[in-house]
Structure formats: C-alpha cells, structure tokens
Write a protein that holds these residues in place. Structure first.
Motif, mmCIF file in Angstrom:
data_model
loop_
_atom_site.group_PDB
_atom_site.id
_atom_site.type_symbol
_atom_site.label_atom_id
_atom_site.label_comp_id
_atom_site.label_asym_id
_atom_site.label_seq_id
_atom_site.Cartn_x
_atom_site.Cartn_y
_atom_site.Cartn_z
ATOM 1 N N PHE A 174 43.766 3.603 -5.229
ATOM 2 C CA PHE A 174 43.580 3.985 -6.629
ATOM 3 C C PHE A 174 44.541 5.115 -6.938
ATOM 4 O O PHE A 174 44.658 6.063 -6.167
ATOM 5 N N ARG A 175 45.211 5.006 -8.067
ATOM 6 C CA ARG A 175 46.084 6.073 -8.543
ATOM 7 C C ARG A 175 45.551 6.564 -9.875
ATOM 8 O O ARG A 175 45.299 5.775 -10.780
ATOM 9 N N PHE A 176 45.380 7.873 -9.948
ATOM 10 C CA PHE A 176 44.921 8.492 -11.184
ATOM 11 C C PHE A 176 45.899 9.590 -11.564
ATOM 12 O O PHE A 176 46.294 10.403 -10.731
ATOM 13 N N SER A 177 46.269 9.602 -12.832
ATOM 14 C CA SER A 177 47.173 10.652 -13.301
ATOM 15 C C SER A 177 46.393 11.964 -13.410
ATOM 16 O O SER A 177 45.160 11.964 -13.535
ATOM 17 N N GLY A 178 47.128 13.041 -13.370
ATOM 18 C CA GLY A 178 46.495 14.350 -13.519
ATOM 19 C C GLY A 178 45.781 14.485 -14.846
ATOM 20 O O GLY A 178 44.681 15.028 -14.919
ATOM 21 N N SER A 179 46.382 13.945 -15.910
ATOM 22 C CA SER A 179 45.741 14.059 -17.225
ATOM 23 C C SER A 179 44.459 13.239 -17.278
ATOM 24 O O SER A 179 43.471 13.655 -17.888
ATOM 25 N N ARG A 180 44.429 12.088 -16.594
ATOM 26 C CA ARG A 180 43.191 11.290 -16.585
ATOM 27 C C ARG A 180 42.094 12.017 -15.802
ATOM 28 O O ARG A 180 40.933 12.017 -16.205
ATOM 29 N N ILE A 181 42.451 12.604 -14.670
ATOM 30 C CA ILE A 181 41.458 13.349 -13.890
ATOM 31 C C ILE A 181 40.917 14.508 -14.714
ATOM 32 O O ILE A 181 39.724 14.786 -14.699
ATOM 33 N N THR A 182 41.789 15.159 -15.458
ATOM 34 C CA THR A 182 41.363 16.305 -16.270
ATOM 35 C C THR A 182 40.526 15.879 -17.470
ATOM 36 O O THR A 182 39.491 16.476 -17.750
ATOM 37 N N LYS A 183 40.965 14.825 -18.167
ATOM 38 C CA LYS A 183 40.307 14.433 -19.421
ATOM 39 C C LYS A 183 39.156 13.452 -19.251
ATOM 40 O O LYS A 183 38.270 13.396 -20.091
ATOM 41 N N ASP A 184 39.173 12.635 -18.190
ATOM 42 C CA ASP A 184 38.167 11.585 -18.038
ATOM 43 C C ASP A 184 37.638 11.538 -16.600
ATOM 44 O O ASP A 184 37.648 10.480 -15.966
ATOM 45 N N LEU A 185 37.173 12.652 -16.103
ATOM 46 C CA LEU A 185 36.690 12.717 -14.726
ATOM 47 C C LEU A 185 35.516 11.768 -14.504
ATOM 48 O O LEU A 185 35.431 11.110 -13.471
ATOM 49 N N LYS A 186 34.640 11.648 -15.505
ATOM 50 C CA LYS A 186 33.508 10.721 -15.368
ATOM 51 C C LYS A 186 33.985 9.283 -15.211
ATOM 52 O O LYS A 186 33.455 8.522 -14.404
ATOM 53 N N GLY A 187 34.986 8.897 -15.960
ATOM 54 C CA GLY A 187 35.537 7.557 -15.853
ATOM 55 C C GLY A 187 36.189 7.305 -14.500
ATOM 56 O O GLY A 187 36.054 6.227 -13.924
ATOM 57 N N VAL A 188 36.878 8.313 -13.996
ATOM 58 C CA VAL A 188 37.512 8.203 -12.675
ATOM 59 C C VAL A 188 36.438 8.006 -11.603
ATOM 60 O O VAL A 188 36.527 7.122 -10.750
ATOM 61 N N LEU A 189 35.396 8.833 -11.670
ATOM 62 C CA LEU A 189 34.303 8.724 -10.695
ATOM 63 C C LEU A 189 33.592 7.378 -10.810
ATOM 64 O O LEU A 189 33.216 6.780 -9.794
ATOM 65 N N ALA A 190 33.426 6.880 -12.041
ATOM 66 C CA ALA A 190 32.777 5.581 -12.244
ATOM 67 C C ALA A 190 33.611 4.454 -11.635
ATOM 68 O O ALA A 190 33.060 3.531 -11.020
ATOM 69 N N LYS A 191 34.922 4.533 -11.776
ATOM 70 C CA LYS A 191 35.790 3.498 -11.203
ATOM 71 C C LYS A 191 35.682 3.486 -9.681
ATOM 72 O O LYS A 191 35.598 2.423 -9.061
ATOM 73 N N ILE A 192 35.654 4.664 -9.080
ATOM 74 C CA ILE A 192 35.511 4.759 -7.622
ATOM 75 C C ILE A 192 34.147 4.227 -7.197
ATOM 76 O O ILE A 192 34.030 3.465 -6.232
ATOM 77 N N GLU A 193 33.104 4.601 -7.927
ATOM 78 C CA GLU A 193 31.746 4.143 -7.602
ATOM 79 C C GLU A 193 31.635 2.628 -7.728
ATOM 80 O O GLU A 193 31.002 1.977 -6.893
ATOM 81 N N ASN A 194 32.243 2.053 -8.771
ATOM 82 C CA ASN A 194 32.225 0.592 -8.940
ATOM 83 C C ASN A 194 32.878 -0.106 -7.761
ATOM 84 O O ASN A 194 32.402 -1.155 -7.306
ATOM 85 N N GLU A 195 33.958 0.440 -7.264
ATOM 86 C CA GLU A 195 34.634 -0.154 -6.105
ATOM 87 C C GLU A 195 33.738 -0.089 -4.884
ATOM 88 O O GLU A 195 33.665 -1.042 -4.108
ATOM 89 N N LYS A 196 33.054 1.016 -4.686
ATOM 90 C CA LYS A 196 32.143 1.147 -3.565
ATOM 91 C C LYS A 196 31.029 0.110 -3.650
ATOM 92 O O LYS A 196 30.669 -0.516 -2.657
ATOM 93 N N LEU A 197 30.488 -0.094 -4.854
ATOM 94 C CA LEU A 197 29.424 -1.074 -5.050
ATOM 95 C C LEU A 197 29.924 -2.484 -4.755
ATOM 96 O O LEU A 197 29.213 -3.285 -4.154
ATOM 97 N N LYS A 198 31.152 -2.800 -5.198
ATOM 98 C CA LYS A 198 31.732 -4.127 -4.917
ATOM 99 C C LYS A 198 31.862 -4.359 -3.418
ATOM 100 O O LYS A 198 31.651 -5.455 -2.943
ATOM 101 N N MET A 199 32.219 -3.311 -2.704
ATOM 102 C CA MET A 199 32.424 -3.442 -1.263
ATOM 103 C C MET A 199 31.104 -3.606 -0.516
ATOM 104 O O MET A 199 31.064 -4.199 0.553
ATOM 105 N N ASN A 200 30.017 -3.081 -1.078
ATOM 106 C CA ASN A 200 28.706 -3.177 -0.429
ATOM 107 C C ASN A 200 28.024 -4.510 -0.655
ATOM 108 O O ASN A 200 27.066 -4.837 0.018
ATOM 109 N N THR A 201 28.492 -5.276 -1.651
ATOM 110 C CA THR A 201 27.849 -6.564 -1.933
ATOM 111 C C THR A 201 28.522 -7.705 -1.218
ATOM 112 O O THR A 201 29.546 -7.644 -0.675
#
Length: 140
Positions: free
Chosen positions: A113-140
């Motif tokens: 996953f690549r996240f720009s600095g501005s995305r991490i700063t402005k949309d941290l919740k979205g970044v965390l949600a994307k990572i969490e979604n990937e983890k959930l996909k891997m567990n199923t």
C-alpha cells in the motif's frame, strides 16, 4: 599523588551515583522506549505508526527486503505500507523506482500500500480503514 587519589575518588563517586540511579529507575513507569517508532524517517511515518499502534497492531519499521526497506510493515499479514512524501516520490525517476520496489515486494509475498503524505494527514481514518479491509480480506 593527591591528584590521583582525588581523580579516582571522583570516578568512584560517579560510578556509585550511576548505579544508584540505575537501581532507582529499574521498572519505573515511563522509561519504555519504542525503538520501532524511533526508526520512522518522517513525520508522516510517525503519524501512521502511532495510529496503527493505538489500534493495537504489531508493527515493524524500516524492514529490510532485498535491496529495499519497507517503511511500515504488518508482518503477521505481510502488509507493506509505504509513506510517500512529495520530496522523494514525485518525479518520473522516483516513481519508476517506486514501481520497481512494489513489484519486488509483491514478488516476495507482500501486499503493498502506498499512501501520500497529504492523504495520511487529511484522511487518516480512510487510510486505516483501507488497511483494516485488507486484513479482513486476508482472514476470510
């Protein structure tokens, strides 16, 4: 002769005070140092690291993989997270290097996953949600 006695007396006193301080702070709260966080190379890496750590994730930073290093890794899920600041990821040569790095990491079993600095700063919740979604996909 007096100078030698005085010098070794001061050294002995310093050793005694050092040992007393070591004993006093042993097991004291607030002495923990997060060495993984110290390896973060930019404010955006630290920001994402702190958010993931707060969620209880096991995180490694600056993980070697061949000739590359992964900014932030979730080793249990083989997730590699790259934090792209504008200064080092915006010209064509840097983007080509990032593509080669992505291909290498994927070939070695990492989800990248690549996240720009501005995305991490402005949309941290979205970044965390994307990572969490990937983890959930891997567990199923």
């Amino acid at each position: 002769m007096f100078e030698y006695v005085f010098f070794f007396g001061i050294v002995a006193a310093a050793v005694v005070f050092y040992l007393m301080d070591k004993k006093r702070t042993k097991g004291a709260p607030g002495v923990f140092v997060d060495h993984e966080r110290l390896k973060c190379e930019s404010p955006i890496e630290r920001r994402l690291y702190d958010a993931l750590k707060f969620k209880g994730e096991y995180i490694r930073t600056q993980v070697p993989c061949g000739r590359y290093r992964i900014d932030i890794a979730l080793p249990a899920y083989r997730i590699a997270i790259e934090c792209d600041g504008k200064a080092y990821h915006s010209n064509p040569q840097q983007k080509a290097r990032d593509r080669r790095k992505n291909a290498y990491l994927r070939a070695n079993g990492w989800r990248v996953f690549r996240f720009s600095g501005s995305r991490i700063t402005k949309d941290l919740k979205g970044v965390l949600a994307k990572i969490e979604n990937e983890k959930l996909k891997m567990n199923t």
